[in-house]
Design a protein around this motif. Structure first.
Motif, mmCIF file in Angstrom:
data_model
loop_
_atom_site.group_PDB
_atom_site.id
_atom_site.type_symbol
_atom_site.label_atom_id
_atom_site.label_comp_id
_atom_site.label_asym_id
_atom_site.label_seq_id
_atom_site.Cartn_x
_atom_site.Cartn_y
_atom_site.Cartn_z
ATOM 1 N N TRP A 124 0.837 -1.188 0.000
ATOM 2 C CA TRP A 124 0.000 0.000 0.000
ATOM 3 C C TRP A 124 0.874 1.240 0.000
ATOM 4 O O TRP A 124 2.082 1.150 0.166
ATOM 5 N N ASP A 125 0.250 2.376 -0.250
ATOM 6 C CA ASP A 125 1.002 3.610 -0.321
ATOM 7 C C ASP A 125 1.005 4.296 1.040
ATOM 8 O O ASP A 125 -0.046 4.643 1.582
ATOM 9 N N PHE A 126 2.191 4.500 1.578
ATOM 10 C CA PHE A 126 2.324 5.042 2.933
ATOM 11 C C PHE A 126 1.759 6.451 3.045
ATOM 12 O O PHE A 126 1.112 6.796 4.040
ATOM 13 N N VAL A 127 2.002 7.294 2.055
ATOM 14 C CA VAL A 127 1.506 8.672 2.115
ATOM 15 C C VAL A 127 -0.007 8.700 1.966
ATOM 16 O O VAL A 127 -0.717 9.324 2.764
ATOM 17 N N GLU A 128 -0.512 8.018 0.949
ATOM 18 C CA GLU A 128 -1.946 8.048 0.661
ATOM 19 C C GLU A 128 -2.783 7.481 1.800
ATOM 20 O O GLU A 128 -3.852 8.006 2.128
ATOM 21 N N GLN A 129 -2.299 6.419 2.435
ATOM 22 C CA GLN A 129 -3.138 5.718 3.406
ATOM 23 C C GLN A 129 -2.806 6.034 4.869
ATOM 24 O O GLN A 129 -3.595 5.686 5.747
ATOM 25 N N LEU A 130 -1.680 6.717 5.122
ATOM 26 C CA LEU A 130 -1.365 7.016 6.519
ATOM 27 C C LEU A 130 -0.744 8.395 6.718
ATOM 28 O O LEU A 130 -1.263 9.218 7.477
ATOM 29 N N ALA A 131 0.364 8.687 6.040
ATOM 30 C CA ALA A 131 1.112 9.905 6.337
ATOM 31 C C ALA A 131 0.352 11.174 5.978
ATOM 32 O O ALA A 131 0.527 12.209 6.628
ATOM 33 N N TYR A 132 -0.501 11.106 4.947
ATOM 34 C CA TYR A 132 -1.329 12.284 4.655
ATOM 35 C C TYR A 132 -2.596 12.331 5.499
ATOM 36 O O TYR A 132 -2.876 13.354 6.143
ATOM 37 N N PRO A 133 -3.410 11.276 5.531
ATOM 38 C CA PRO A 133 -4.688 11.408 6.234
ATOM 39 C C PRO A 133 -4.566 11.632 7.728
ATOM 40 O O PRO A 133 -5.397 12.327 8.314
ATOM 41 N N THR A 242 4.024 17.738 8.469
ATOM 42 C CA THR A 242 4.061 16.470 9.201
ATOM 43 C C THR A 242 4.006 15.292 8.241
ATOM 44 O O THR A 242 4.687 14.280 8.437
ATOM 45 N N THR A 243 3.204 15.411 7.181
ATOM 46 C CA THR A 243 3.170 14.367 6.159
ATOM 47 C C THR A 243 4.565 14.136 5.585
ATOM 48 O O THR A 243 5.011 12.989 5.436
ATOM 49 N N SER A 244 5.259 15.226 5.264
ATOM 50 C CA SER A 244 6.616 15.101 4.727
ATOM 51 C C SER A 244 7.554 14.454 5.740
ATOM 52 O O SER A 244 8.356 13.587 5.382
ATOM 53 N N ALA A 245 7.469 14.875 6.990
ATOM 54 C CA ALA A 245 8.347 14.321 8.017
ATOM 55 C C ALA A 245 8.128 12.816 8.185
ATOM 56 O O ALA A 245 9.087 12.050 8.345
ATOM 57 N N LEU A 246 6.868 12.384 8.141
ATOM 58 C CA LEU A 246 6.571 10.960 8.269
ATOM 59 C C LEU A 246 7.142 10.172 7.091
ATOM 60 O O LEU A 246 7.778 9.130 7.266
ATOM 61 N N GLY A 247 6.904 10.668 5.882
ATOM 62 C CA GLY A 247 7.437 9.986 4.708
ATOM 63 C C GLY A 247 8.946 9.941 4.708
ATOM 64 O O GLY A 247 9.556 8.911 4.377
ATOM 65 N N ASN A 248 9.570 11.051 5.087
ATOM 66 C CA ASN A 248 11.030 11.096 5.134
ATOM 67 C C ASN A 248 11.599 10.109 6.151
ATOM 68 O O ASN A 248 12.663 9.521 5.938
#
Length: 400
Positions: A124-133, A242-248
């Motif tokens: 699954w996509d980490f940003v789409e399903q967790l880091a963004y929402p 925060t989304t960027s920090a999580l993905g990074n």
């Protein structure tokens, strides 16, 4: 993939900054019409001297009423005494206790999002399903947004952020003009929506952050609607950061899988991993200031009214402060990175961002023995000159 491509892009960005730095740790650049500051101590000096290096840079771009309205309560772009009044008043509603009390709810939201992602399989996509929402939902719930309001807020805030772009090859005047022309229509709609939302809160007070912001007082003075609007626009930027920090963080841990094993075995290492992540890939690569008087920094004389760009990316990798700075080290201590700022402009939302990241990494470490960035799907990277982060991060997970 994947990570190799990501590293090349980050490496290219760092190489470009290194080329700029060859002209001097502090130097004037004709194209950007700005003074660039690269070293840690010079950057820290700028951050700690707000009376000389003003955060109010509005005079350096074309005047535009939608931007002026949006910035009225933006204390990040204000100087004292206005900054002190705005931040002090907002701080009475956006308190450390309120943020700490969110931990169980953030953990609940994170678990729900992970359950939903896992229900679709191990890819699954980490940003789409967790880091963004997750950061978006936290802000939306704090503000008391209805489902209908959330849809509007999400559309407008996403569009607003997506339109932000920095091109180092373009002259500053051209970039400023394009930014105003591109962003102003969306900002106008966003301002109108938020003001209507806040006026409804004033007429019908609620016990959420938006409601409290409309009634909180310091010395008998309340924020007006436009000042609260400015703070809400800061929250918009905050949840994308925060989304960027999580993905990074996930990128860095996938690049260093032995560190993921350490975090799984010892959760007390997680805060250090988060601090290292925001040092290693600061979501905002730079910050801007305007000089209020003739001054000197790094041996260079800078005139009053000049634009100064401090590069957090290079300050955080200054070998005079950080040993082996290009190595991602979750044990780095001390880790005095400058990503959240210093002095009066230290990021008000830093504790919330850290809390969300801590919870995400902790719950994922409990759930997955391995997280791998997939090599059969592209990673969609942001323009690092604007924000260091990812828009899409396809991963494969293996449960414990």
């Amino acid at each position: 993939m994947g990570v190799g491509r990501t590293e090349r892009l980050l490496s290219n960005f760092l190489a470009d900054l290194a080329e700029l730095r060859k002209r001097g740790d502090v130097h004037f650049d004709e194209k950007s019409q700005a003074w660039h500051v690269f070293g840690y101590h010079d950057t820290q000096e700028v951050q700690n001297a707000p009376a000389i290096f003003s955060s109010d840079v509005a005079a350096l771009r074309p005047r535009q009423q939608d931007f002026e309205l949006s910035n009225k309560g933006n204390f990040v772009r204000a100087d004292d005494p206005l900054h002190r009044r705005l931040r002090g008043t907002v701080g009475k509603a956006f308190t450390a206790k309120m943020i700490a009390d969110l931990e169980p709810r953030i953990a609940e939201m994170t678990t729900q999002l992970l359950d939903a992602a896992d229900a679709g399989g191990d890819r699954w996509d980490f940003v789409e399903q967790l880091a963004y929402p997750l950061p978006f939902l936290v802000i939306a719930e704090m503000l008391g947004l209805s489902d209908a309001d959330r849809a509007v807020f999400r559309r407008l805030s996403d569009t607003f952020v997506e339109l932000q772009n920095y091109d180092p090859q373009q002259p500053r005047d051209e970039q400023s003009r394009k930014a105003v022309n591109n962003v102003a229509p969306v900002l106008r709609e966003l301002n109108r929506y938020l003001l209507e939302f806040l006026r409804a809160r004033r007429e019908n007070p609620t016990d959420d952050l938006a409601g409290r912001l409309m009634v909180v007082e310091v010395d008998g003075v309340r924020l007006d609607e436009e000042e609260v609007l400015g703070f809400l626009n800061l929250l918009i930027a905050g949840h994308h950061t925060t989304t960027s920090a999580l993905g990074n963080t996930v990128l860095a841990l996938e690049e260093n899988p032995h560190l993921w094993d350490e975090l799984r075995q010892d959760s007390t290492l997680i805060p250090g991993a988060i601090e290292e992540s925001v040092r290693f890939r600061p979501p905002f690569p730079r910050s801007a200031r305007q000089t209020t008087q003739d001054t000197e920094i790094g041996g260079q004389k800078i005139p009053a009214g000049a634009l100064v760009l401090v590069w957090l990316t290079t300050a955080n990798r200054d070998p005079r402060v950080f040993a082996d700075p290009d190595r991602f080290d979750i044990h780095r201590s001390p880790n005095p990175h400058l990503s959240f700022g210093r002095g009066i402009h230290f990021c008000l939302g830093a504790s919330l961002a850290r809390l969300e990241a801590k919870i995400v990494i902790r719950l994922m470490a409990q759930r997955y023995r391995e997280i791998r960035v997939r090599d059969d799907a592209p990673v969609d990277l942001r323009n690092p000159w604007t924000m260091i982060g990812v828009n899409k991060l396809p991963i494969e997970v293996r449960g414990n």
